[in-house]
Scaffold this active site. Structure first.
Site, PDB file in Angstrom:
ATOM      1  CD  GLU A  18      -1.636  -3.761   9.128  1.00 30.58           C
ATOM      2  OE1 GLU A  18      -1.253  -2.557   9.173  1.00 30.58           O
ATOM      3  OE2 GLU A  18      -2.192  -4.273   8.136  1.00 30.58           O
ATOM      4  CG  HIS A  25      -1.862  -1.159   1.233  1.00 37.20           C
ATOM      5  ND1 HIS A  25      -2.074  -1.972   2.315  1.00 37.20           N
ATOM      6  CD2 HIS A  25      -2.665  -1.638   0.240  1.00 37.20           C
ATOM      7  CE1 HIS A  25      -2.977  -2.902   2.009  1.00 37.20           C
ATOM      8  NE2 HIS A  25      -3.343  -2.719   0.746  1.00 37.20           N
ATOM      9  CD  GLU A  74      -0.398   0.334   4.440  1.00 41.27           C
ATOM     10  OE1 GLU A  74      -1.633   0.267   4.417  1.00 41.27           O
ATOM     11  OE2 GLU A  74       0.332  -0.683   4.495  1.00 41.27           O
ATOM     12  CG  HIS A 120       0.885  -3.896   5.230  1.00 40.04           C
ATOM     13  ND1 HIS A 120       0.051  -3.581   4.190  1.00 40.04           N
ATOM     14  CD2 HIS A 120       1.535  -5.032   4.859  1.00 40.04           C
ATOM     15  CE1 HIS A 120       0.178  -4.470   3.223  1.00 40.04           C
ATOM     16  NE2 HIS A 120       1.067  -5.365   3.607  1.00 40.04           N
TER      17      HIS A 120
HETATM   18 ZN   LIG Z   1      -1.325  -2.017   4.196  1.00 34.18          ZN
END
Ligand SMILES: [Zn+2]
Length: 335
Positions: free
Chosen positions: A215, A58, A61, A151
């Site tokens: 994350e 993404h 990020e 991420h």
């Molecule tokens: Zn992501």
């Protein structure tokens, strides 16, 4: 052609989408620039393990992209020695340039061949990244395979750092992976309940790699990240790259969650009854009406069931969130 100032991030942002491949020698091995945002480092000494570290699947990020960029610079200058085969991937350079999560479709839904069912500029990228990872792991001779896809989340979280662990289809979980999660500062692990089409699941399912989606806090623009929050991860990655050793903390310090339901946006008037900035892992009481549309209604089934990754700004038919439940360590089958 080498990377100016050893700055792979600036190099990637400036490169055209169809960049030509090149290679050069650095103090501890050979660097292969295989495409835009794709850098393979092969150590000159016999390597123990094969490691894929990806970020920017993404494009907005940025914290883990900056972290990996700093590690790459330290490897290319020889400040850090390299003793594993390493593939660094900046997943979506075009979205990184535009400071967007994605351009046409969410790249992290397109792996395991799912790209064949979509249209958009991410389709070719997903195909290329799958092929790159497959080539990398298939050249692997011995030792372990690892893939950590890094991420940051759209929203805040009750647990700032957590992992999504691949679905094992009944196979035992590797305790050393959970000990690694603790070592890199993760507070919780979400156990996937089904096969997915994420990048890390591709490496797990197709190559038997130890893999996870990690994350690491909230989305911020380039230059706006406090990388001191990622010190544990940075130290553990250095240990992996330099000493070929998977750092080990206390596995059972990490809270376990399992998915109990997948929410799907099923109509234009679909909405979640939560605040716009509700944090991931926010828990609810039994009977709370979490989602409603003209077609459906979802009520919480058990006290303290929680929501993760809520998002309704997406097309009908796509996942609008996961309902998760805490799981007791005693019930986890590990080896
Ligand atoms: Zn992501």
């Amino acid at each position: 052609m080498s990377i100016p100032n050893h700055d792979f991030l600036q190099f990637t942002l400036a490169q055209p989408e169809k960049a030509s491949a090149s290679e050069y020698i650095f103090p501890y091995g050979t660097a292969f620039i295989e495409g835009r945002g794709i850098l393979r480092l092969e150590p000159s000494e016999q390597a123990q393990h094969s490691v894929v570290l990806s970020a920017g699947i993404h494009g907005n990020e940025t914290a883990p992209i900056e972290l990996l960029n700093a590690l790459v610079a330290q490897l290319l200058t020889g400040e850090l020695a390299l003793s594993v085969r390493l593939l660094i991937i900046f997943g979506h350079p075009q979205a990184m340039v535009q400071s967007e999560r994605f351009c046409d479709v969410n790249l992290n839904r397109l792996f395991c061949g799912a790209w064949q069912r979509y249209q958009g500029m991410e389709v070719a990228r997903a195909q290329l990244l799958e092929q790159t990872v497959s080539d990398f792991f298939e050249q692997h001779q011995q030792g372990e395979k690892y893939h950590y896809d890094l991420h940051t989340a759209i929203r805040g979280s009750q647990y700032e750092k957590f992992a999504v662990h691949p679905f094992t289809n009944g196979a035992a979980y590797q305790k050393q992976q959970f000990a690694f999660y603790d070592a890199i500062g993760l507070e919780a692990v979400l156990l996937s309940h089904q096969a997915t089409t994420t990048f890390s699941y591709y490496s797990y399912a197709h190559h038997g790699a130890q893999a996870a989606t990690v994350e690491l806090g909230q989305v911020r623009p380039f230059g706006d990240n406090d990388l001191s929050k990622l010190t544990q991860l940075e130290q553990a990655l250095k240990e992996l790259l330099v000493e070929a050793n998977l750092a080990q903390g206390q596995a059972q310090q990490v809270r376990l969650y399992e998915v109990v339901d997948v929410l799907t946006k099923d109509a234009d008037d679909y909405r979640l009854n939560i605040a716009a900035d509700e944090k991931n892992f926010t828990a609810f009481s039994k009977g709370f009406e979490l989602a409603r549309s003209s077609k459906s209604c979802y009520q919480i089934q058990q006290n303290n069931d929680a929501i993760v990754f809520p998002n309704t700004k997406l097309p009908i038919g796509q996942r609008s969130g996961l309902v998760v439940r805490a799981k007791d360590w005693a019930t986890l089958k590990t080896i």
